[in-house]
Write a protein that holds these residues in place. Structure first.
Motif, PDB file in Angstrom:
ATOM      1  N   VAL B 299      29.216  60.820  38.881  1.00 29.98           N
ATOM      2  CA  VAL B 299      28.202  59.882  40.163  1.00 29.98           C
ATOM      3  C   VAL B 299      29.433  58.527  39.687  1.00 29.98           C
ATOM      4  N   LYS B 300      29.754  58.203  38.271  1.00 24.08           N
ATOM      5  CA  LYS B 300      30.355  56.948  38.154  1.00 24.08           C
ATOM      6  C   LYS B 300      31.953  57.203  38.639  1.00 24.08           C
ATOM      7  N   ALA B 301      32.085  58.944  38.487  1.00 26.22           N
ATOM      8  CA  ALA B 301      33.991  58.717  39.162  1.00 26.22           C
ATOM      9  C   ALA B 301      33.754  58.812  40.602  1.00 26.22           C
ATOM     10  N   ALA B 302      32.585  58.443  41.390  1.00 24.77           N
ATOM     11  CA  ALA B 302      32.192  58.973  42.693  1.00 24.77           C
ATOM     12  C   ALA B 302      32.404  57.171  43.393  1.00 24.77           C
ATOM     13  N   CYS B 303      31.704  56.527  42.140  1.00 26.44           N
ATOM     14  CA  CYS B 303      31.602  54.857  43.039  1.00 26.44           C
ATOM     15  C   CYS B 303      33.247  54.284  42.789  1.00 26.44           C
ATOM     16  N   ASN B 304      33.491  54.788  41.963  1.00 28.61           N
ATOM     17  CA  ASN B 304      35.254  54.341  40.757  1.00 28.61           C
ATOM     18  C   ASN B 304      35.986  54.888  42.934  1.00 28.61           C
ATOM     19  N   ASP B 305      35.924  55.113  42.965  1.00 28.59           N
ATOM     20  CA  ASP B 305      36.884  55.822  44.374  1.00 28.59           C
ATOM     21  C   ASP B 305      35.876  55.474  45.483  1.00 28.59           C
ATOM     22  N   VAL B 310      36.898  50.375  48.967  1.00 28.33           N
ATOM     23  CA  VAL B 310      35.999  48.944  49.586  1.00 28.33           C
ATOM     24  C   VAL B 310      37.171  47.688  49.139  1.00 28.33           C
ATOM     25  N   ASP B 311      38.408  47.746  48.330  1.00 29.74           N
ATOM     26  CA  ASP B 311      38.418  46.575  47.232  1.00 29.74           C
ATOM     27  C   ASP B 311      39.830  46.407  48.762  1.00 29.74           C
ATOM     28  N   GLN B 312      40.061  47.302  48.452  1.00 26.05           N
ATOM     29  CA  GLN B 312      41.552  47.476  49.807  1.00 26.05           C
ATOM     30  C   GLN B 312      41.337  46.582  51.770  1.00 26.05           C
ATOM     31  N   PRO B 450      40.635  28.951  44.440  1.00 23.36           N
ATOM     32  CA  PRO B 450      39.572  29.108  42.950  1.00 23.36           C
ATOM     33  C   PRO B 450      38.503  30.626  42.886  1.00 23.36           C
ATOM     34  N   ILE B 451      37.704  30.428  44.345  1.00 21.78           N
ATOM     35  CA  ILE B 451      37.065  31.202  44.562  1.00 21.78           C
ATOM     36  C   ILE B 451      37.710  32.837  44.202  1.00 21.78           C
ATOM     37  N   GLN B 452      38.366  33.235  44.922  1.00 21.57           N
ATOM     38  CA  GLN B 452      38.306  34.399  44.162  1.00 21.57           C
ATOM     39  C   GLN B 452      38.772  34.868  42.891  1.00 21.57           C
ATOM     40  N   LEU B 453      38.823  33.491  41.982  1.00 18.07           N
ATOM     41  CA  LEU B 453      39.581  33.817  40.296  1.00 18.07           C
ATOM     42  C   LEU B 453      38.212  34.764  39.736  1.00 18.07           C
ATOM     43  N   VAL B 454      37.042  34.436  40.482  1.00 18.29           N
ATOM     44  CA  VAL B 454      35.777  34.893  40.261  1.00 18.29           C
ATOM     45  C   VAL B 454      36.041  36.154  39.646  1.00 18.29           C
ATOM     46  N   ASP B 455      36.637  37.174  40.643  1.00 17.52           N
ATOM     47  CA  ASP B 455      36.447  38.692  40.903  1.00 17.52           C
ATOM     48  C   ASP B 455      37.481  38.954  40.398  1.00 17.52           C
ATOM     49  N   GLN B 456      38.304  37.936  38.880  1.00 20.26           N
ATOM     50  CA  GLN B 456      39.008  38.383  38.017  1.00 20.26           C
ATOM     51  C   GLN B 456      38.504  39.522  36.513  1.00 20.26           C
ATOM     52  N   VAL B 457      37.130  39.374  36.925  1.00 23.10           N
ATOM     53  CA  VAL B 457      35.787  39.769  36.744  1.00 23.10           C
ATOM     54  C   VAL B 457      36.543  41.158  36.624  1.00 23.10           C
ATOM     55  N   GLY B 458      35.941  41.415  38.284  1.00 25.60           N
ATOM     56  CA  GLY B 458      35.648  42.597  38.820  1.00 25.60           C
ATOM     57  C   GLY B 458      36.677  43.408  38.883  1.00 25.60           C
ATOM     58  N   VAL B 459      37.957  42.483  38.712  1.00 22.24           N
ATOM     59  CA  VAL B 459      39.667  43.561  38.539  1.00 22.24           C
ATOM     60  C   VAL B 459      39.673  43.658  37.758  1.00 22.24           C
ATOM     61  N   VAL B 608      30.770  43.818  53.841  1.00 30.14           N
ATOM     62  CA  VAL B 608      31.728  44.891  52.251  1.00 30.14           C
ATOM     63  C   VAL B 608      31.324  44.207  50.732  1.00 30.14           C
ATOM     64  N   LYS B 609      31.333  43.606  50.895  1.00 27.33           N
ATOM     65  CA  LYS B 609      31.241  42.741  49.714  1.00 27.33           C
ATOM     66  C   LYS B 609      29.610  43.520  48.830  1.00 27.33           C
ATOM     67  N   LYS B 610      29.148  43.442  50.145  1.00 24.98           N
ATOM     68  CA  LYS B 610      27.363  43.871  49.617  1.00 24.98           C
ATOM     69  C   LYS B 610      27.783  45.402  49.153  1.00 24.98           C
ATOM     70  N   LEU B 611      28.622  45.842  50.054  1.00 24.81           N
ATOM     71  CA  LEU B 611      28.633  47.658  49.607  1.00 24.81           C
ATOM     72  C   LEU B 611      29.209  47.444  48.459  1.00 24.81           C
ATOM     73  N   ARG B 612      29.554  46.673  48.142  1.00 27.01           N
ATOM     74  CA  ARG B 612      30.227  46.606  46.854  1.00 27.01           C
ATOM     75  C   ARG B 612      29.789  46.869  45.605  1.00 27.01           C
ATOM     76  N   GLN B 613      28.567  45.910  46.046  1.00 28.58           N
ATOM     77  CA  GLN B 613      27.822  45.249  44.922  1.00 28.58           C
ATOM     78  C   GLN B 613      26.701  46.567  44.770  1.00 28.58           C
ATOM     79  N   ASN B 614      26.870  47.108  46.057  1.00 28.28           N
ATOM     80  CA  ASN B 614      25.281  48.802  45.756  1.00 28.28           C
ATOM     81  C   ASN B 614      26.319  49.241  45.184  1.00 28.28           C
TER      82      ASN B 614
END
Lengths: 489, 627
Positions: B299-305, B310-312, B450-459, B608-614
């Motif tokens: 499941v984790k692997a699938a979520c990675n994919d 989604v990030d693209q 700067p807002i994008q930088l928050v997503d650094q963590v995501g990166v 798209v962001k919601k999907l990612r959160q889910n």
């Protein structure tokens, strides 16, 4: 006829002792000389939990050697016939001493005192016993023990690295099923010189035979089939004389069955609420379920003594009427256990060959000393040794048997069984060698011997025979001649 | 009904998997809507793994300890042949199938692999379900004269429906004990290992040695104590065994079972007896610890994919949003996008750092693995020489042969472990370098916001997640590799020794003279030479095969990593290109169109962001095991 083999060995030993006078080797040889007249020494060996101590107890007919669920025997222990009951501790270094012991539900519990197990070379138990008069039995720690050190004690005892010779004359090797470690070990116990590798002084026992079928009542039948298959395995044939299946626990309990135990079993067999089948479903149920017939303690004791298979068997015997009393049950258990067969094989393979095996041990000892300590007189000693081993017909027979077993000599189809039997694999008595019943008349024996002699002469002189086969035939001829020349009675 | 005890557990599993599958469906819809069909492939692969998993559970142990009975009882079917005497001699893999089927796989060890390191499939022959024993028992197929690689059986059973594959292995230590090496060689392929030992006695030395090896190769190890119905002292044995495990520092549990009681319980539909058999506890353990864990990983692997995909999309919209929000910046943004496009292009090229790391890394690894193997082989030859010098091959050859097989098998397994570890290391490094390069591209996008930088963590999370993703793929590459060599070397590749009788038997029987000793010595020397030659020939052959196999394996690893990251680079390229096109489009349009587009893109981005959160939620929940 010239001196017997044993006498020749005795003479040789005396010569060896003289030429090594004053050395520690001489003392060793003295000891060997003394024991030439002692009973045969049979070591009981095998992997951990193969059932050695249990079988030993069955053979003696008394519960002497301690047994336990976990690994138990840790020190090489000798059991010999004696005038009184006593236990001697022989440390690796230092003086031997007598030690105290108690009997814990029969089993001998020795107080080692201040000597730790690693420093004990062996324990010797003297125990007046008819069974031990014929054979001294040596209980050994199991090989494949988690403690390599404990296993090493058995290897050191039976197959010493250095030039010492094992004090055992023969080996009873126990295995639950054939495993490579078993083969490895047996191969290690082989000797090289006196009669090349010999299966003559080793018998394999398929032990704990009752466990073969995971508790089914036809376990013994299954075990018999398995033993028969092992007997035909070339790897096994090379190393042991034969393979005998034995259920040790059944045997020892059969030999020592008590009236109270019979009574308890009878009560069980007759139980109705719940019926005994429900109790016998598993060991846990048998030990713990509620039953007014017997208390859990009584049932636990029966389980200890007989095992689940034994209890099932005993109850079966009582119910079908073949065991109306304790004596009958005991006899039935002993028979079913295979102990009688083992005793017969031990008698014919070991006890009846006592002189040969003893002589062999003596000669091995002389050779070991001669090679370890060459000196003046060694040359003469060795050539005398060669003369005896080459000249003794008994040894020739042994070597031929080994050649047959290892496949070095391949006889005509149908001859192999005859040859082995003539060489004494079913027993050394003349009648047995010729395939006649033990009570056969003297005339019958002579007639059979004449016929056999003629047959082997034909084989020896046949132009189609290879040199190996001719030589083998000539040895067999000599055996027949020996039977014909022997005085009757 | 006795068999349905495991129903409850099964529901648990389905939920996480179901949610992941649901997320995939959503992501696919989004991908289609935004016309990024190039991203569908990844989602498809993830879906397949979720819907059709396979976890291999090896059942191992000394022979006659009850492995085959255990599997039969577990499946309530006489799949593995059981006999008082004869033992199993070839592996049997049992998996789910709607109708009972069976097939034999024959050894094809001599066939070469292709340029990408792919080995041809072993020859497969369908057989009658009832004839399985003809191929896997020592009695019907002695010394594996039929050249059986393994047997595959399929039956319809609940336990197997979740993807569990039970593999019955030949017992170690039987008469033909080359078998032990097969089992050791198969360990790295397993998702879990069940070690079987019966309750008649505590662990023997060889058993404990085996356990230590097994534990180091497979973290999912479970011990099972069999035949508890028959041995009254089983509790004491269990205690003793637990002590031994603790002393050997092997962390695992011991579960007591009785296949006999289980069979009786199923037949009589007796729940109490079934509990006493210990099977419910064991099945529960398998479901909770083994299947659930393996599932969690899938499941984790699938979520990675999914997140990767989604990030693209998110990056695309984010960048477009920026260009729409501030038309004065439009020219600047366009320039940045052009630059990003160039970076993305470089990422696909030969000169990209990750490509170099991969290429150099594989070359290094090949050299090191070869060296490791050569050192091991040399040691084996030395040890063998010593043994041969110290004994007479006529007596010891029959025991020496299986010893040699075992020894070689162990070293093959160790060499394989080494390759596996180093390959994983390499995969990590490549991932890091790729991510670093990728970051360059992404940051170009987002400079000044700067807002994008928050997503650094995501990166960063993505890096870790990326590594694992690549790691999963690596598994397939490395795993497929070594089985071939191991089967070949272990099932007796040794050219037999023509030893013949010791001496002219006539001489031995009749003469016994001194000169015999000299003749004996000469013949002994000859036998020793023969033995050494045979040994060398065999060991050389093994080394040759193994070197070939490790080369093929590394080529496969190389290809998989290269393909994986190349695909990512292409996706990135596409994303940047799409965004550039959209920005150019927007620049041409009027204010009203731009405003509308802004609203649309914001909405899409939110979705798209919601999907990612889910999806992150599903992944996190899957990682935390159920209490």
């Amino acid at each position: 006829m010239s001196e017997s083999l044993l006498e020749q060995t005795r003479t040789l030993l005396r010569t060896a002792i003289d030429s090594n006078a004053g050395t520690p080797e001489a003392a060793g040889l003295e000891a060997v000389l003394d024991r030439l007249d002692d009973p045969l020494r049979v070591a009981v060996a095998g992997k951990v939990k193969a059932g050695k101590s249990t079988l030993l107890n069955a053979l003696v007919g008394e519960e002497l050697a301690p047994t336990d669920a976990g690994e138990c025997t840790k020190i090489v222990t000798w059991y010999r016939d004696g005038v009184t009951y006593k236990v001697m501790l022989h440390p690796k270094v230092g003086d031997s001493r007598q030690v105290q012991f108690t009997r814990d539900a029969g089993a001998i519990d020795v107080a080692l005192g201040s000597t730790p197990a690693e420093e004990v070379d062996r324990l010797e138990v003297d125990w007046p016993s008819a069974a031990l008069k014929k054979m001294t039995l040596i209980d050994t720690p199991g090989i494949g023990s988690l403690s390599a050190e404990v296993s090493a004690r058995t290897t050191a005892f039976l197959a010493p690295d250095d030039d010492r010779v094992t004090p055992a004359d023969a080996v009873l090797y126990l295995m639950k099923h054939l495993h490579t470690t078993d083969l490895d070990f047996l191969a290690g116990f082989h000797d090289e010189e006196v009669s090349q590798a010999t299966p003559v002084n080793a018998i394999a026992v398929l032990s704990r035979a009752d466990e073969v079928a995971a508790g089914r009542l036809d376990a013994m039948e299954s075990a018999i089939k398995i033993a028969a298959r092992y007997r035909t395995e070339p790897k096994v044939r090379k190393l042991v004389q034969t393979v005998v299946p034995v259920a040790g626990l059944l045997a020892v309990t059969g030999e020592t069955l008590r009236e109270a135990e019979y009574a308890a079993l009878a009560k069980l067999a007759a139980a109705t609420e719940p019926p005994v089948e429900k109790l016998l479903v598993s060991a846990d149920r048998f030990a713990n379920a509620d039953s007014p017939a017997l208390t859990t303690m009584e049932r636990g004791a029966l389980l200890d003594r007989l095992g689940l298979f034994g209890v099932r068997l005993a109850v079966g015997f009582i119910r079908d009427g073949s065991a109306p009393n304790a004596g009958a049950l005991a006899a039935a258990l002993v028979t079913r256990s295979g102990l009688d067969d083992l005793r017969r094989v031990l008698l014919s393979q070991f006890a009846d060959r006592r002189d040969l095996l003893k002589a062999r041990s003596g000669l091995l000892a002389v050779e070991a000393v001669a090679r370890a300590r060459p000196g003046p007189g060694t040359e003469a000693l060795l050539s005398e040794l060669e003369r005896i081993t080459a000249g003794a017909h008994e040894f020739r027979e042994m070597r031929l048997l080994n050649a047959l077993r290892s496949g070095a000599v391949t006889p005509k189809a149908g001859d192999l069984e005859d040859m082995e039997r003539l060489l004494g694999t079913s027993g050394p008595a003349p009648a047995t060698r010729l395939g006649l019943p033990a009570e056969a008349s003297e005339n019958d024996v002579r007639a059979a011997a004449q016929a056999a002699l003629a047959k082997w002469q034909r084989r020896a002189e046949s132009p189609m025979a290879s040199p190996e086969t001719s030589d083998a035939a000539r040895i067999l001829m000599r055996t027949c001649e020996g039977i014909l020349a022997a005085p009757v009675g | 009904m006795v068999a349905t005890i495991e129903e409850g557990q099964k529901q648990e599993r389905s939920r996480a998997v179901g949610e992941a599958l649901g997320a995939i469906v959503q992501a696919k819809a989004a991908v289609k809507a935004y016309e990024r069909e190039d991203l569908t492939g990844r989602l498809e692969a993830a879906r397949e793994k979720l819907e059709d998993p396979a976890f291999h559970v090896l059942v191992v142990g000394e022979f006659k300890q009850g492995k085959s009975s255990l599997i039969n009882a577990l499946l309530n079917a006489p799949v593995c042949p059981v006999d008082d005497d004869i033992a199993t001699s070839a592996p049997t893999a049992v998996s789910w199938s709607e109708q009972p089927t069976a097939a034999v796989l024959y050894r094809a060890a001599d066939e070469p692999a292709d340029a990408d390191g792919e080995r041809p499939e072993p020859e497969r022959e369908k057989i009658d379900f009832d004839r399985v024993h003809e191929y896997v028992t020592e009695g019907a197929n002695p010394e594996n004269e039929r050249r059986v690689h393994s047997v595959e059986v399929g039956i319809p059973r609940q336990l197997l429906a979740d993807g569990l594959v039970l593999v019955d292995t030949p017992g170690v230590g039987g008469l033909g004990s080359a078998h032990s090496s097969i089992t050791i060689g198969a360990l790295p392929m397993a998702d879990a290992v069940i070690f079987v030992s019966d309750a008649s006695q505590e662990f023997s030395g060889p058993e404990l040695d085996f356990l230590k090896t097994a534990r180091s190769m497979c973290p999912n190890l479970l011990c099972v104590l069999t035949k508890t119905d028959f041995y009254p002292e089983w509790r004491k044995i269990k205690e003793l065994d637990e002590g031994h495990l603790k002393d050997a520092r092997v962390k695992t549990v011991i579960l007591p079972i009785s296949s006999t009681l289980r069979a009786q319980a199923v037949e009589a539909d007796d729940q109490e007896l079934n509990d006493e058999s210990g099977f419910p506890a064991m099945v529960g353990y398998l479901q909770r610890e083994v299947i659930a864990n393996a599932d969690a990983l899938t499941v984790k692997a699938a979520c990675n994919d999914i997140i990767g995909v989604v990030d693209q999309l998110a990056a695309q919209f984010t960048a477009e949003l920026k260009s729409l929000q501030d038309p004065e910046q439009a020219a600047e943004v366009m320039r940045q996008l052009e630059s990003a496009k160039e970076q993305a292009d470089r990422l696909r090229g030969q000169a990209a750092k990750w490509q170099q790391t991969l290429g150099d890394g594989v070359a290094d690894l090949q050299g090191d693995v070869d060296h490791d193997l050569r050192t091991r082989i040399r040691r084996i030859m030395q040890e063998s020489d010593e043994v041969i010098e110290a004994t007479d091959p006529a007596d010891t050859w029959e025991e020496f042969e299986p010893w040699l097989y075992r020894r070689v098998g162990e070293d093959i397994a160790n060499n394989y472990q080494y390759l596996q570890l180093r390959a994983q290391e390499l995969s990590r490094r490549v991932a890091e370098h790729f991510a670093a390069d990728e970051e360059q591209v992404a940051l170009e996008f987002t400079v000044g916001d700067p807002i994008q930088l928050v997503d650094q963590v995501g990166v960063e999370a993505q890096i870790e997640v990326e590594v694992m993703g690549a790691g999963q793929k690596l598994w397939t590459g490395v795993r497929g590799g070594y089985m071939g060599v191991i089967m070949f070397s272990m099932l007796g590749g040794m050219i037999g020794l023509a030893l013949g009788p010791l001496l002219p038997v006539a001489a031995g029987l009749v003469l016994g003279r001194k000169s015999l000793r000299d003749e004996k010595e000469r013949q002994l020397a000859m036998r020793r030479n023969q033995a050494k030659n045979a040994m060398r020939k065999y060991v050389d052959e093994v080394q040759f095969q193994l070197a070939k196999d490790s080369r093929d394996t590394l080529r496969r690893v190389n290809r998989q990593l290269r393909d994986h990251y190349m695909a990512r680079a292409e996706e990135l390229m596409r994303s940047v290109t799409e965004t550039l096109n959209a920005a150019q489009q927007n620049a041409k349009g009027d204010a009203a169109t731009r405003q509308k587009r802004l609203k649309d893109v914001s909405a899409e981005l939110d979705r798209v962001k919601k999907l990612r959160q889910n999806v992150r939620k599903v992944a996190t929940e899957a990682a935390a095991p159920a209490p």
